[in-house]
Scaffold this motif. Structure first.
Motif, PDB file in Angstrom:
ATOM      1  N   MET A   1       0.853  -1.182   0.000  1.00 33.82           N
ATOM      2  CA  MET A   1       0.000   0.000   0.000  1.00 33.82           C
ATOM      3  C   MET A   1       0.885   1.226   0.000  1.00 33.82           C
ATOM      4  O   MET A   1       1.921   1.241   0.616  1.00 33.82           O
ATOM      5  N   LEU A   2       0.465   2.243  -0.707  1.00 37.70           N
ATOM      6  CA  LEU A   2       1.202   3.506  -0.645  1.00 37.70           C
ATOM      7  C   LEU A   2       0.205   4.620  -0.907  1.00 37.70           C
ATOM      8  O   LEU A   2      -0.590   4.541  -1.829  1.00 37.70           O
ATOM      9  N   ARG A   3       0.268   5.636  -0.065  1.00 40.07           N
ATOM     10  CA  ARG A   3      -0.626   6.776  -0.262  1.00 40.07           C
ATOM     11  C   ARG A   3       0.162   8.055  -0.139  1.00 40.07           C
ATOM     12  O   ARG A   3       0.953   8.218   0.760  1.00 40.07           O
ATOM     13  N   LEU A 277      -2.587  -0.203  -4.080  1.00 35.18           N
ATOM     14  CA  LEU A 277      -2.713  -1.410  -3.255  1.00 35.18           C
ATOM     15  C   LEU A 277      -2.236  -2.606  -4.066  1.00 35.18           C
ATOM     16  O   LEU A 277      -2.718  -2.854  -5.175  1.00 35.18           O
ATOM     17  N   GLU A 278      -1.300  -3.349  -3.463  1.00 33.25           N
ATOM     18  CA  GLU A 278      -0.582  -4.404  -4.158  1.00 33.25           C
ATOM     19  C   GLU A 278      -1.303  -5.742  -4.148  1.00 33.25           C
ATOM     20  O   GLU A 278      -2.035  -6.051  -3.208  1.00 33.25           O
ATOM     21  N   HIS A 279      -1.033  -6.528  -5.196  1.00 30.24           N
ATOM     22  CA  HIS A 279      -1.476  -7.919  -5.269  1.00 30.24           C
ATOM     23  C   HIS A 279      -0.356  -8.732  -5.906  1.00 30.24           C
ATOM     24  O   HIS A 279       0.636  -8.176  -6.360  1.00 30.24           O
ATOM     25  N   ALA A 302       6.674   1.726  -9.003  1.00 36.58           N
ATOM     26  CA  ALA A 302       7.818   0.906  -8.574  1.00 36.58           C
ATOM     27  C   ALA A 302       7.543   0.270  -7.215  1.00 36.58           C
ATOM     28  O   ALA A 302       7.917  -0.883  -6.968  1.00 36.58           O
ATOM     29  N   HIS A 303       6.882   1.009  -6.330  1.00 43.43           N
ATOM     30  CA  HIS A 303       6.557   0.499  -4.993  1.00 43.43           C
ATOM     31  C   HIS A 303       5.569  -0.668  -5.088  1.00 43.43           C
ATOM     32  O   HIS A 303       5.822  -1.753  -4.555  1.00 43.43           O
ATOM     33  N   GLU A 304       4.466  -0.446  -5.784  1.00 44.09           N
ATOM     34  CA  GLU A 304       3.436  -1.491  -5.837  1.00 44.09           C
ATOM     35  C   GLU A 304       3.947  -2.743  -6.544  1.00 44.09           C
ATOM     36  O   GLU A 304       3.627  -3.870  -6.140  1.00 44.09           O
ATOM     37  N   ILE A 305       4.721  -2.571  -7.595  1.00 45.67           N
ATOM     38  CA  ILE A 305       5.215  -3.739  -8.336  1.00 45.67           C
ATOM     39  C   ILE A 305       6.231  -4.509  -7.491  1.00 45.67           C
ATOM     40  O   ILE A 305       6.231  -5.742  -7.484  1.00 45.67           O
ATOM     41  N   PHE A 306       7.076  -3.797  -6.724  1.00 42.73           N
ATOM     42  CA  PHE A 306       8.046  -4.505  -5.871  1.00 42.73           C
ATOM     43  C   PHE A 306       7.340  -5.370  -4.826  1.00 42.73           C
ATOM     44  O   PHE A 306       7.842  -6.416  -4.414  1.00 42.73           O
ATOM     45  N   HIS A 307       6.152  -4.929  -4.413  1.00 42.62           N
ATOM     46  CA  HIS A 307       5.360  -5.724  -3.463  1.00 42.62           C
ATOM     47  C   HIS A 307       5.027  -7.117  -4.014  1.00 42.62           C
ATOM     48  O   HIS A 307       4.726  -8.022  -3.231  1.00 42.62           O
ATOM     49  N   ALA A 308       5.011  -7.286  -5.333  1.00 41.99           N
ATOM     50  CA  ALA A 308       4.707  -8.623  -5.876  1.00 41.99           C
ATOM     51  C   ALA A 308       5.681  -9.648  -5.302  1.00 41.99           C
ATOM     52  O   ALA A 308       5.325 -10.811  -5.111  1.00 41.99           O
ATOM     53  N   SER A 336       8.123  -4.824   5.072  1.00 42.20           N
ATOM     54  CA  SER A 336       7.145  -5.071   3.997  1.00 42.20           C
ATOM     55  C   SER A 336       6.771  -3.784   3.270  1.00 42.20           C
ATOM     56  O   SER A 336       6.563  -3.793   2.061  1.00 42.20           O
ATOM     57  N   GLU A 337       6.661  -2.673   3.977  1.00 46.36           N
ATOM     58  CA  GLU A 337       6.341  -1.392   3.338  1.00 46.36           C
ATOM     59  C   GLU A 337       7.573  -0.505   3.177  1.00 46.36           C
ATOM     60  O   GLU A 337       7.823   0.033   2.108  1.00 46.36           O
ATOM     61  N   GLY A 338       8.338  -0.343   4.280  1.00 48.55           N
ATOM     62  CA  GLY A 338       9.475   0.578   4.237  1.00 48.55           C
ATOM     63  C   GLY A 338      10.541   0.141   3.249  1.00 48.55           C
ATOM     64  O   GLY A 338      10.978   0.918   2.390  1.00 48.55           O
ATOM     65  N   TYR A 397       6.343   4.297   9.280  1.00 42.55           N
ATOM     66  CA  TYR A 397       7.209   3.146   8.992  1.00 42.55           C
ATOM     67  C   TYR A 397       7.541   3.093   7.504  1.00 42.55           C
ATOM     68  O   TYR A 397       8.453   2.379   7.101  1.00 42.55           O
ATOM     69  N   TYR A 398       6.818   3.832   6.669  1.00 47.22           N
ATOM     70  CA  TYR A 398       7.213   3.905   5.249  1.00 47.22           C
ATOM     71  C   TYR A 398       8.555   4.624   5.097  1.00 47.22           C
ATOM     72  O   TYR A 398       9.539   3.995   4.721  1.00 47.22           O
ATOM     73  N   PRO A 399       8.620   5.947   5.387  1.00 43.37           N
ATOM     74  CA  PRO A 399       9.911   6.620   5.155  1.00 43.37           C
ATOM     75  C   PRO A 399      11.005   6.118   6.086  1.00 43.37           C
ATOM     76  O   PRO A 399      12.154   5.956   5.650  1.00 43.37           O
TER      77      PRO A 399
HETATM   78 ZN   LIG Z   1       3.050  -0.600   0.021  1.00 42.30          ZN
END
Ligand SMILES: [Zn+2]
Length: 607
Positions: A1-3, A277-279, A302-308, A336-338, A397-399
């Motif tokens: 997830m990224l917002r 939102l990633e899948h 780039a963020h969402e795709i890396f979550h794959a 997982s997010e950061g 926890y993201y940044p």
């Molecule tokens: Zn994320």
């Protein structure tokens, strides 16, 4: 997830609470369902329903006798760590066997129990109100529907999630369908191998733009709603970013994990900011029109795709398997997010979307976010994800997790003399845990970091920077890769701003004693122009620097404001102050520091 709100000076974290916090479900166990078989879901998304924000869902399955069947809808969508209880959008619930209506009741918020009359097929029907524009939920327009499986697909309580199912979409003949789910034949029928897969593959149904390209040897599809808004040069730029971001990410893990990948992108003016939102083989973006083409766009892709890889496959053991009926607290969202966000920055620089200065700016921006936040521990912030704390640390926890990844990468390259890196840790854990069908434990994570670092202990690092609240040792760490922080003196008005959806920028806060405060600017004012130049968005601040950077201190700057409906003219005296620090390369860096820095920027190590 990224917002995030693209181009805003407002911190990423302040935009996250789109969903009102709902009470956590009482932890009672539902009764175990009788076994069901041959599960088939039919989702009707026709024009009449879409206009009324309504999807109709029919679930058919076989039973062996009259034992009660207990069916639930998830309380949350994995990746969006908040309890929503999708059962709240259900209406017109009913169950039949042939022409017989079946008796049913509810056993908790999310769960229905029904009594079949005999062996044979049972059909459960209900409507779903699809009126929430959120990438973990369901939303319709007269020509379009987004729905998530967590919102519509029932599962039997207390039974294995390892059941295959069929999904049939009933919709207008001229409507398209985009999903990561595997098609069963040529029609509008799809097959999922198990329940986790079923609810991890959202659908677009309707009229939208759809094209595809082969990237790293596999098909990538780009589905964008509404038609025509993500087109021409903007679409070409997006494709260029996607084609640049994926290959460096593939190199980290050594494999493309999907047969095809679908980017599902919604632009809507009612949405503030950008959200993804990633899948496992798709992601859903929702963005304000201003987000399209912004600097934040490639970060989001780039963020969402890396979550794959990181979280959809390589995942902390706390989140394996997903449970859909309750929160799954974990202290590992900083990974997982950061660290996903760290790799988004790396994919941008390694793929050439940004140059090295762009990478330093992304990193320095995260440092500034943390510098402005209260001290907090990454593990605590991760555990707090579910309750959206209001102490100023929500989603940080993201940044900070991203910076922890950067620090670890530097330390691993230092300890191994650039023979190893954080990339090795990710690949090692992917092979040793995900590929073995399980999540990683704390010992496995730190063991992999230690192995990559020639046996170096990270006990103190963990105690101070992950479980603890110590500030990060930037002076020491940046020196290892020949970087340093630099703070320039720039013209400053002393205001924080946020863009108005209707254009212009609104003054949010005023620094006491600043030129803006002295000139009588007030919180809530909208800045119309500065020295007759219209202030269209927060980027005008850059133009402000260019206009006044060489003028003497005290120069009067005419500013036009809108306060309620009145126009107000003020003169703001020019004053210089420190800019947020930037990262720069140290010209006196040692050859070793340059070698380590180049390894990090290019994704390489030395043999
Ligand atoms: Zn994320």
């Amino acid at each position: 997830m990224l917002r995030s709100l693209a181009g805003s000076v407002v911190a990423l974290a302040s935009l996250c609470a789109l969903q009102p916090g709902l009470a956590q479900r009482v932890m009672t166990e539902s009764p175990v369902s009788a076994p069901i078989s041959g599960v088939r879901y039919e989702v009707t998304a026709d024009r009449a329903g879409l206009t009324e924000h309504r999807l109709h869902v029919a679930t058919t399955f076989g039973v062996a006798g009259p034992a009660p069947v207990v069916l639930s809808l998830p309380a949350w969508t994995p990746g969006a760590y908040e309890i929503v209880n999708f059962a709240r959008t259900v209406s017109e619930f009913g169950a039949v066997q042939g022409t017989d209506s079946l008796r049913w009741d509810k056993t908790d918020y999310d769960t229905w129990r029904l009594w079949p009359k005999r062996a044979g097929a049972v059909t459960v029907t209900f409507d779903v109100t699809a009126d929430t524009l959120d990438n973990g939920m369901s939303w319709t327009k007269p020509d379009f529907a987004l729905f998530n499986g967590t919102n519509v697909f029932l599962y039997p309580e207390g039974r294995s999630t390892d059941f295959a199912s069929t999904v049939v979409i009933r919709t207008a003949p001229d409507f398209l369908i985009a999903t990561g789910m595997t098609r069963a034949g040529e029609g509008r029928t799809f097959r999922a191998a198990n329940y986790h897969e079923l609810v991890d593959m959202p659908f677009f149904v309707g009229q939208f733009d759809l094209d595809s390209a082969v990237v790293s040897g596999k098909q990538v599809r780009l589905a964008t709603y509404p038609r025509g808004v993500f087109a021409g040069a903007m679409r070409a730029t997006a494709w260029d970013q996607i084609k640049r971001a994926i290959p460096p990410e593939v190199l980290v893990f050594g494999e493309v994990p999907w047969d095809s990948y679908t980017i599902m992108h919604i632009t809507d003016s009612t949405f503030a900011g950008m959200s993804g939102l990633e899948h496992a083989n798709s992601h859903v973006d929702v963005t304000t029109p201003r987000g399209n083409g912004s600097d934040f766009q490639p970060s989001l892709f780039a963020h969402e795709i890396f979550h794959a890889w990181n979280v959809k496959r390589l995942r902390p053991a706390d989140l394996v398997p997903y449970r859909y009926d309750r929160p799954q607290e974990t202290g590992w969202l900083w990974v997982s997010e950061g660290i996903t966000d760290y790799y988004a920055d790396l994919a941008e620089v390694r793929g050439g979307i940004v140059d090295t200065k762009g990478f330093y700016a992304l990193t320095a921006g995260k440092m500034a976010e943390i510098a402005n936040a209260p001290p907090f521990a990454l593990e605590d912030a991760s555990l707090n994800a579910w309750i959206k704390v209001r102490d100023g640390t929500d989603a940080l926890y993201y940044p900070k997790g991203s910076l922890a990844g950067f620090l670890l990468d530097v330390m691993i390259r230092d300890a191994s003399d650039n023979r190893s890196s954080l990339d090795h840790v990710m690949r090692d854990l992917y092979a040793s845990t995900y590929k073995q069908g399980r999540g990683f434990t704390p010992d496995e994570w730190w063991g992999a970091v230690r192995r990559a670092s020639n046996g170096k202990s990270y006990d103190e690092f963990y105690r101070r920077y992950i479980d603890g609240r110590d500030p990060y040792p930037w002076d020491e760490a940046l020196k290892v890769i020949g970087l340093r922080m630099q703070s320039d003196s720039v013209p400053r008005m002393g205001v924080s701003l946020r863009p108005e959806e209707s254009g212009g920028v609104r003054v949010m806060e005023i620094v006491p004693g600043s030129p803006a405060a002295g000139a009588g600017i007030k919180g809530g004012d909208v800045i119309v122009s500065v020295n007759e130049r219209p202030a269209m968005d927060v980027f005008f601040a850059g133009g402000f620097g260019a206009m006044y950077g060489t003028k003497p201190d005290g120069t009067q700057i005419p500013v036009v404001l809108k306060r309620d409906s009145a126009t107000v003219n003020v003169q703001v005296p020019l004053r210089f102050g420190p800019a947020p620090p930037t990262l720069v390369e140290d010209p006196a860096a040692s050859p070793r520091a340059v070698r380590l820095r180049n390894g990090l920027l290019h994704g390489t190590t030395d043999k």
